[in-house]
Design an enzyme around this catalytic site. Structure first.
Site, PDB file in Angstrom:
ATOM      1  N   LYS A 176      -2.237  -8.134  -7.936  1.00  0.00           N
ATOM      2  CA  LYS A 176      -3.125  -8.006  -6.768  1.00  0.00           C
ATOM      3  C   LYS A 176      -2.771  -7.080  -6.038  1.00  0.00           C
ATOM      4  CE  LYS A 176      -3.119  -9.078  -2.988  1.00  0.00           C
ATOM      5  NZ  LYS A 176      -3.554  -7.848  -2.083  1.00  0.00           N
ATOM      6  N   PRO A 177      -3.320  -5.881  -6.073  1.00  0.00           N
ATOM      7  CA  PRO A 177      -3.130  -4.412  -5.405  1.00  0.00           C
ATOM      8  C   PRO A 177      -3.202  -4.911  -3.556  1.00  0.00           C
ATOM      9  CG  PRO A 177      -5.119  -4.118  -6.285  1.00  0.00           C
ATOM     10  CD  PRO A 177      -4.716  -5.550  -6.639  1.00  0.00           C
ATOM     11  N   ALA A 178      -2.542  -4.075  -2.787  1.00  0.00           N
ATOM     12  CA  ALA A 178      -2.893  -4.321  -1.476  1.00  0.00           C
ATOM     13  C   ALA A 178      -4.321  -3.658  -1.108  1.00  0.00           C
ATOM     14  CB  ALA A 178      -1.850  -3.153  -0.801  1.00  0.00           C
ATOM     15  N   GLU A 227      11.603  -2.914  11.287  1.00  0.00           N
ATOM     16  CA  GLU A 227      11.374  -1.995  10.671  1.00  0.00           C
ATOM     17  C   GLU A 227      10.233  -1.148  11.208  1.00  0.00           C
ATOM     18  OE1 GLU A 227       9.704  -3.653   6.939  1.00  0.00           O
ATOM     19  OE2 GLU A 227      10.617  -1.862   5.736  1.00  0.00           O
ATOM     20  N   CYS A 267      10.243   1.490   2.494  1.00  0.00           N
ATOM     21  CA  CYS A 267      11.250   0.521   2.697  1.00  0.00           C
ATOM     22  C   CYS A 267      12.563   1.010   2.797  1.00  0.00           C
ATOM     23  CB  CYS A 267      10.972  -0.523   1.651  1.00  0.00           C
ATOM     24  SG  CYS A 267      11.410  -0.049  -0.136  1.00  0.00           S
ATOM     25  N   TRP A 297       0.734  -1.174   0.003  1.00  0.00           N
ATOM     26  CA  TRP A 297       0.003   0.141  -0.111  1.00  0.00           C
ATOM     27  C   TRP A 297       0.665   1.202  -0.002  1.00  0.00           C
ATOM     28  CZ3 TRP A 297       1.647   2.666   4.258  1.00  0.00           C
ATOM     29  CH2 TRP A 297       2.213   1.936   5.209  1.00  0.00           C
ATOM     30  N   GLU A 356      10.941  -7.987  -3.316  1.00  0.00           N
ATOM     31  CA  GLU A 356      11.417  -6.776  -2.893  1.00  0.00           C
ATOM     32  C   GLU A 356      10.813  -6.418  -1.639  1.00  0.00           C
ATOM     33  OE1 GLU A 356      13.199  -4.194  -4.189  1.00  0.00           O
ATOM     34  OE2 GLU A 356      13.283  -4.918  -6.460  1.00  0.00           O
ATOM     35  N   LEU A 357      11.620  -6.728  -0.550  1.00  0.00           N
ATOM     36  CA  LEU A 357      11.171  -7.008   0.822  1.00  0.00           C
ATOM     37  C   LEU A 357      11.634  -5.700   1.867  1.00  0.00           C
ATOM     38  CD1 LEU A 357      11.810 -10.779   0.948  1.00  0.00           C
ATOM     39  CD2 LEU A 357       9.924  -9.540  -0.133  1.00  0.00           C
ATOM     40  N   SER A 393       6.204  -7.390   2.679  1.00  0.00           N
ATOM     41  CA  SER A 393       7.223  -7.542   3.843  1.00  0.00           C
ATOM     42  C   SER A 393       7.930  -9.019   3.697  1.00  0.00           C
ATOM     43  CB  SER A 393       6.362  -7.910   5.303  1.00  0.00           C
ATOM     44  OG  SER A 393       5.514  -9.091   4.999  1.00  0.00           O
TER      45      SER A 393
END
Ligand code: NAD
Length: 481
Positions: A179-181, A384, A289, A155, A255-256, A234
């Protein structure tokens, strides 16, 4: 919330096979501004996933056979429509996830930048010829699209995380299911509308919102016809999906999470270092991030840096993200707010001091916060935070700074501030990170590689590296008669 006054189209249906479809269930999207309802959006599940997979597979042949120039023309129009609608997209983003509207406009331009760049790059998917030891043989390496791809996005960049994946995939000739948030499906659906307006063929780009992502994702991950999984989110979910994708041996990009260190050496231009560390830490209320999560300052300049940093952070305007002057909006949801509160409480309980902020405000807002006397073992140095909290720590020697910076399982972005060219290279090379900003707090751009090492992920987005993630190399050996 009365959304009519905002003059933003709100789309609530899934975009599957070129049609706007309802689903048997719907979910409520609420604004973090005051928690009120914005829309009831179709919540897709396994049936919609199967329909999208069929459509993506059916559309793949035509899209891959379109010339690169034809694909580029559609992408170019998509890019231009995004720029045309920069203001409404930005308002939509501010509304659904709380990014201040001025910053959201910057994200729309950044997001559109990937579409523009990959429209051009589509024409440069070159192959190679390889000399043979046999006079009659010609050896070629050509690059072809991997096939239908499935992307899952977070998001915190509702537009840019979509285009950073979809643009290279589409340029390469892949079809793309998104699939978006669940917190921010409206921006993604609006981008699908623009895709339709740009003349994008049915089934080539599809958007499936879902409240419960797992059953839908499982169908697409288990489908052997879907050849690529690309995920931003995440580390925990990324690891889970990586395991699931092994079943069909998909190409995978992840990409975390990150835990970016920001190193300020005593020879740094402190004024710029403060300005850029503020931008790096507090953009999107600290919810990116690549936001720094720990600022290490060389002992001799710590007091001066800390004083200037706290003054600058104290001037940031916290408020409604739809107000033009706002610099820090609300956190995205209750869970996000609780995490920030918990990190601050943990640090204070273990001896840290807040020289600025430290408390939530009404609703989902959290004051810009500066913490001193931060020590190893505090949660804020290990996880984080994803909030507007800046822990400041001291270091004495260059090697200590590098060791502390690297002492984390994450490896996405790191920053360093110095005027010494030798040190800039030494430290940049020693940092175990995928991205290093040297005297630059906001390095990301469409033409450069973005991604992490260690638990921050696999693969790169952006630049020619980003399109490679959607291409397979095929070797053709041709023996002449
Ligand atoms: P998240 O992992 O909870 O969710 C990300 C996406 O995964 C969402 O679309 C969600 O619906 C989906 N998801 C969650 N569980 C799933 C499951 N079991 N199966 C399939 N899909 C599932 O992360 P978030 O809180 O939305 O996003 C914040 C995280 O994203 C932070 O860790 C941040 O660092 C990271 N992030 C990384 C980058 C990068 O480029 N490295 C960029 C932006 C955000």
């Amino acid at each position: 919330m009365n959304t009519a006054a905002l003059d933003v189209p709100i789309l609530t249906r899934a975009f599957i096979g070129g049609e706007w479809r309802t689903a048997p269930r719907a979910f409520t999207v609420r604004t973090p501004i005051d928690g009120s309802t914005i829309a009831e959006v179709a919540s897709c599940g396994p049936d919609e996933a199967r329909a999208a997979a069929d459509a993506a597979v059916a559309a793949f042949d035509g899209w891959r056979r379109a010339t690169a120039y034809e694909r580029a023309a559609v992408l170019r129009r998509w890019f231009e429509l995004m720029l045309r609608d920069e203001a409404p997209i930005a308002r939509l983003m501010a509304l659904e996830m709380g990014k201040p509207v001025a910053e959201s406009r910057g994200e729309v331009r950044y997001a559109a930048g990937f579409v523009e760049w990959y429209a051009e790059e589509a024409k440069r998917v070159y192959g190679e010829t390889i000399p043979s030891q046999f006079a009659h043989k010609r050896l070629l390496a050509i690059r072809q699209p991997v096939g239908p791809a499935f992307g899952i996005t977070p998001w915190n960049f509702p537009a840019a995380m979509v285009t950073r994946k979809a643009a290279p995939a589409l340029a390469a000739g892949c079809t793309f299911i998104l699939k978006p948030a669940e917190q921010s499906p409206l921006t993604a659906l609006y981008l699908a509308k623009l895709w339709e307006q740009a003349g994008g063929p049915a089934g080539v780009f599809q958007v499936l919102p879902a409240l419960d992502p797992a059953p839908l994702a499982r169908v697409l991950i288990d489908d052997p016809r879907i050849r690529k999984l690309t995920f931003t989110g995440s580390t925990e979910v990324g690891r889970l999906l990586y395991g699931q994708a092994s079943g069909t041996l998909k190409r995978v990009s992840l990409e975390l999470g990150g835990h970016a260190p920001f190193l300020v050496f005593d020879d740094a231009d402190l004024e710029r270092a403060v300005r850029e560390s503020i931008a790096c830490k507090f953009r999107n209320a600290g919810q990116t991030c690549v936001c720094t999560n720990r600022i290490y300052v060389q002992q001799s300049v710590l007091d001066e840096f800390a004083g200037r940093f706290a003054r600058a952070a104290g001037e940031l305007r916290v408020g409604n993200p739809l107000d033009e002057a706002t610099q820090i909006g609300p956190l995205v949801d209750e869970q996000g707010l609780r995490k920030v509160e918990a990190h601050v409480a943990d640090a204070l309980a273990r001896g840290a001091t807040a020289t600025l902020g430290g408390r939530p405000r009404d609703g989902r807002y959290f004051e810009p916060t500066v913490l001193l006397d931060v020590r190893p073992g505090m949660r804020i140095l290990e996880e984080e935070t994803f909030g507007p909290v800046a822990p400041l720590l001291a270091f004495r020697r260059e090697e200590d700074a590098v060791a502390m910076a690297n002492d984390t399982p994450y490896g996405l972005a790191a920053y360093l501030w110095t005027r010494d060219l030798g040190r800039a290279f030494r430290v940049a090379e020693a940092l175990e990170y995928g991205i290093v900003g040297v005297n630059d707090g906001v390095p990301s751009t469409a033409q450069a590689p973005f991604g992490g090492v260690k638990r921050s992920g696999l693969g790169r987005e952006g630049g020619h590296w980003g399109i490679d993630e959607y291409l397979d190399v095929k070797y053709v050996s041709l023996a002449l008669p």
